[in-house]
Each structure stands twice: as structure tokens, then as C-alpha cells.
Design a protein around this motif. Sequence first.
Motif: not given
Length: 368
Positions: A58-63
Amino acid sequence: MAILFSSQSALPFLSLILLAFAYTGSQADARAFFVFGDSLVDNGNNNYLITSARADSPPYGIDYPTHRPTGRFSNGLNIPDIISEHMGTETTMPYLSPFLKGEKLLVGANFASAGVGILNDTGIQFVNIIRIYQQLNFFEQYKQRVSALIGEENTKKLVEESLVLMTLGGNDFVNNYYLVPYSIRSRQYALKDYVPFVISEYKKVLQRLYELGPRRVIVTGTGPLGCVPAELALHSPNGECVAELQKAASLFNPQLVQMLDQINQDIGDNVFIAANTNQMHMDFISNPEQFGFTTSKIACCGQGPYNGLGLCTPLSNLCPNRDLYVFWDPFHPSERANRIIVQQILGGSNTYMHPMNLSTIMALDSRA
């Protein structure tokens, strides 16, 4: 002598026949999609490698729909995901994923690996990445695996009718020529000589890809290398794009288009399609507000000037609304920027897509 099959031993054989039959019946409304290249299009291959070039925390992929990191260098979807969405097919899986098997193989595969370039010495600091010729070797392996499922002729057809996205080049500058002052390549070549050298090596890669069977290949240029937050943080006290890196992009991209035109001319068909991703990005950078962005200089996730230093990590500054930022991290576009780029790939004029856009390709191929 009669050969007896138990019902159990016949099942795998029967499933292969059914899969081949299903493939021939369904191909009219679907085409396989293959992706080669670097971190702009990697959707998780590097998760399976011991390398520092990863986006698995995280925060990669948060959306992303799961709100968890996937290995994509994005807050959500990347360019290949959004192209798949528009084609009405499921997203291609990373080739190294153990879940890429059976029917999933018929969707295509993503061979991209963050950190790679056209040249083999690009990205050596990341150690264990899938260099471009290894990606092509994996594609050969993929074809053998699919042949075992649907037969050689169906596999040949699947590959010939597929769409390919190839994204390379940026790392040959930022993670090679300009990585350190007086890099080996910058001592070996002046920029005006380095660019034609890289282009000539790229031509060999694309010719090899053509030999492997695909007949529709979108090749993206580099973005505006001197305008990414990472370069602003290091080299731009006033927020202006870094002139030397911009010069590299301005030399590379037109020569790439010329090279693609030459290959198409030699083949006698428009196999290779140039996507002017440099201009697509410059539109945001010149006038972010026109596209609903508040900034094209500051990354959503990072630290230091322009949030451009180091990596995006759980300890980084993180913007609350990713849709307002052109850049997600110091190098990579946000999902929303990726969506606007794909709109241009799909429907852009000759300024953006040469000699035709993806919608035209799909219309032409559906009539063939």
C-alpha cells in the motif's frame, strides 16, 4: 487390441477437445491481448521476482476494485486494463501468475516487467527483471502452452488476430543514460547518437515480435521524460520541465514513428501503430485544469519536492483525491490520466495515433 479409457483418465482429454471447440466458436467476438514492456504496463509480473522494482505494498492499488496492491504502478487500473475494458474482455493476467492456465490463457497474457528497457543493460540496478527478449521467449512458451490446449492452427489464428501493446523506451533514458552523471552509455554516446542506437535496437525487438505472429501492435512513445515529478524534484528548482530529458524525448519519439513506418512499408501492411503518448501527456502538463486536474507537477504519493523523491510507500504523503492528480507516484500516471490516454488511443486523431487509432483497427478487423 482395444484401448480402454477409464472415465477419469478420459476427462482431461475430453476437456481439451471441448476447450478447442469453444475457442473456435467464440473467437468472432473476442480477441486475445498481449502486453510487453515496462512499469507503465506491468500488472504484477515483478511480484514473482526478487527485485526492488515492485508495487506490491500500500498505497498502490488503493483505488483498484479490491483496494489492495496488485503489482500495478498505479492507484488503480493501468493502460492495458482500461484497453481490455473497452474491448469488452477480462484483464490479461501476468504471465508469471500460477493462475494463468486453461481458458485464462485464451484471453492473452501480460509479459511486462517494471524496470526494463530496449537495451539489456537498462535497469541493471533492479537486478532480477524480465528483459524484453526474455518477455518474447515467454511469449514463445505461451504459444506452446496454448497449442497444447487448442491445437497449433487455432493458436496461430489466435496470435495473428490478437492485439499487442508494446511500451518501452523511457527507462533507456531515466534508468540508463541519465541514471548517474557520466553513465557508461553517456560516455559512450552523445545523445544525438544514442537515440538512433536505441531505435535500431528497438527495430530488432519489433521484428522479432512480428516473426512470432502478431499482426496488430500498438507501440507507445515515451512520455515527456523531463516533466515527471521525480525529475522535477532532482533537477528543477522552479517547476519547469527538465530541458535535457525533454530533448531526449523530442529526439526519440519522431525517430520511433519513422522506424515503425519503415517496418510497415517493408511488410506492406500497417502492423505497427504509433501512439504519441508524449503529446497525450503534454496536453495534461500544459493545461491540467482543462482535463479536471489541479496539478501536473506534484505526485499524489511521495515525499520531498513535488512528492518526487524516493518511492511511494505507506509512510509517504498521500493525496485524498487521486482524480485531481496527473501523476500517481513520482513516475507513473494516475488511473484517471490513464483513462484519458486510452481515450486518445481509441479515438485520437493522426496527431495522437499514426496511421490509425484503435477504434479504426477494430472496425477494419471486424470486417476482414
